[in-house]
Design a protein around this motif. Sequence first.
Motif, PDB file in Angstrom:
ATOM      1  N   THR A   1      33.326  38.205  29.370  1.00  0.00           N
ATOM      2  CA  THR A   1      33.632  38.316  30.802  1.00  0.00           C
ATOM      3  C   THR A   1      32.714  39.320  31.479  1.00  0.00           C
ATOM      4  O   THR A   1      32.211  39.085  32.586  1.00  0.00           O
TER       5      THR A   1
ATOM      6  N   ILE B   1      30.180  38.682  34.605  1.00  0.00           N
ATOM      7  CA  ILE B   1      30.249  39.501  35.820  1.00  0.00           C
ATOM      8  C   ILE B   1      28.903  40.154  36.083  1.00  0.00           C
ATOM      9  O   ILE B   1      28.440  40.253  37.224  1.00  0.00           O
TER      10      ILE B   1
ATOM     11  N   ASP C   1      28.853  36.792  38.768  1.00  0.00           N
ATOM     12  CA  ASP C   1      30.107  36.078  39.023  1.00  0.00           C
ATOM     13  C   ASP C   1      31.258  37.077  39.058  1.00  0.00           C
ATOM     14  O   ASP C   1      31.883  37.371  38.036  1.00  0.00           O
ATOM     15  N   LEU C   2      31.561  37.580  40.256  1.00  0.00           N
ATOM     16  CA  LEU C   2      32.613  38.588  40.389  1.00  0.00           C
ATOM     17  C   LEU C   2      34.011  37.981  40.400  1.00  0.00           C
ATOM     18  O   LEU C   2      34.994  38.729  40.476  1.00  0.00           O
ATOM     19  N   THR C   3      34.099  36.668  40.342  1.00  0.00           N
ATOM     20  CA  THR C   3      35.418  36.039  40.334  1.00  0.00           C
ATOM     21  C   THR C   3      36.005  35.935  38.933  1.00  0.00           C
ATOM     22  O   THR C   3      37.176  35.582  38.779  1.00  0.00           O
ATOM     23  N   ARG C   4      35.215  36.229  37.913  1.00  0.00           N
ATOM     24  CA  ARG C   4      35.702  36.140  36.530  1.00  0.00           C
ATOM     25  C   ARG C   4      36.728  37.229  36.254  1.00  0.00           C
ATOM     26  O   ARG C   4      36.658  38.328  36.789  1.00  0.00           O
ATOM     27  N   ARG C   5      37.687  36.896  35.385  1.00  0.00           N
ATOM     28  CA  ARG C   5      38.711  37.841  34.994  1.00  0.00           C
ATOM     29  C   ARG C   5      38.908  37.800  33.485  1.00  0.00           C
ATOM     30  O   ARG C   5      38.643  36.782  32.828  1.00  0.00           O
TER      31      ARG C   5
ATOM     32  N   ASN D   1      41.324  43.837  34.927  1.00  0.00           N
ATOM     33  CA  ASN D   1      41.449  42.844  35.994  1.00  0.00           C
ATOM     34  C   ASN D   1      41.737  43.506  37.337  1.00  0.00           C
ATOM     35  O   ASN D   1      41.235  43.072  38.380  1.00  0.00           O
TER      36      ASN D   1
ATOM     37  N   THR E   1      39.246  43.229  40.511  1.00  0.00           N
ATOM     38  CA  THR E   1      39.707  42.799  41.835  1.00  0.00           C
ATOM     39  C   THR E   1      39.257  43.776  42.912  1.00  0.00           C
ATOM     40  O   THR E   1      38.803  43.377  43.996  1.00  0.00           O
TER      41      THR E   1
ATOM     42  N   GLU F   1      35.512  43.320  43.413  1.00  0.00           N
ATOM     43  CA  GLU F   1      35.212  42.108  44.191  1.00  0.00           C
ATOM     44  C   GLU F   1      35.518  42.321  45.664  1.00  0.00           C
ATOM     45  O   GLU F   1      34.742  41.923  46.540  1.00  0.00           O
ATOM     46  N   THR F   2      36.651  42.979  45.934  1.00  0.00           N
ATOM     47  CA  THR F   2      37.007  43.256  47.331  1.00  0.00           C
ATOM     48  C   THR F   2      35.989  44.183  47.987  1.00  0.00           C
ATOM     49  O   THR F   2      35.572  43.969  49.132  1.00  0.00           O
TER      50      THR F   2
ATOM     51  N   SER G   1      32.801  42.299  48.638  1.00  0.00           N
ATOM     52  CA  SER G   1      32.991  41.364  49.750  1.00  0.00           C
ATOM     53  C   SER G   1      32.972  42.106  51.080  1.00  0.00           C
ATOM     54  O   SER G   1      32.350  41.656  52.054  1.00  0.00           O
TER      55      SER G   1
END
Length: 350
Positions: A82, A86, A90-94, A112, A116, A119-120, A123
């Motif tokens: 993971t 990342i 790919d920052l959506t991976r968990r 996780n 999150t 990712e926030t 963004s």
Amino acid sequence: MSLRNRLVLTVIGLLALGLFIGLGATWGALQDWKSDRQPDELLSRSLNVALISGGVALLAVALLSWRAVRRGLRPLDDIADTAAEIGSGDLTRRVPPGPPNTEMGKLADALNGMLTQLETAFSERRASEEKLRRFVADASHELRTPIATIRGHAELFRRGAATRPDDLAKVMRRIESEAERMGVLVDELLLLARLDQGRPLEREPVDLSALAADAVADALATAPSREITLTAAPVVVFGDSLRLRQVLGNLLSNVLQHTPSSATATVHVYPADGEAVIEVEDTGPGIADVERIFERFHRAAESRTHAGAGLGLSIVAAVVDAHDGHVAVESVPDRGSRFTVVLPTRATRG
């Protein structure tokens, strides 16, 4: 069961296995010792049994340990995979969730949660950068127009307008007008920049009813033929009187610029539930794109023929937000619009 407990039980089981194998070899040697065999043969047999049983025990311990450790650390491989994805963007991976109340489960939940937040944050950073690029582009576009106008009139002056009094007066008026427009735009941009940086505003008791009366008086002085009424109850907030006066002025200026002369306007100021409420309502044509009305440099299609850079309502929203309040707009086509500003009173702020 947690990884720690599984590893402890595995080690205890492997030690027990080795112990039982050793005891079995010893017991076999003792049985041979009771027989009539010679001591040398007994010693040789015991040594062989010890070597074979020791080798089997060591092999069994190694295999079982490898399997137990591999199984217990498998979630770490998932975490590594993971992390690699990342790292590639790919920052959506968990991380796959682990069993609850275990070390791996707690580690997965913590990672996780961190992912999150990352990712926030990324963004928000991308959105902020895009907003800044759009802001700079819009500001450059708005400044380009008065600069081009000033440059054009300066060129006319250079080509001989100075020798013609009427043309000279016209050129100077236009240069002065565009310079004033550019100065207002720069002041508005600086104000928005200060508010974005979160610089503290002046804090003092402010009577909103008095500010509303001044704003209405100024609006009537600008447009004497307009019908603007005021209903104000005494209400005091704790804030910056200059900026709050600007809020009222911008809201009324918006009415004067973007509604026909036949439209009426009403300003209400009153306390409600421990808060101060300002309402500016008009009977104009309404606003088509209400959801974008507070965006910077945004001008509705019906207002593009009017002067202004589209920053007035953005300043209203920014100033109100700096006072821990909020602003909303309601609009009905062909019936008018109503802007509502809600601010905490001095008592609410404690």
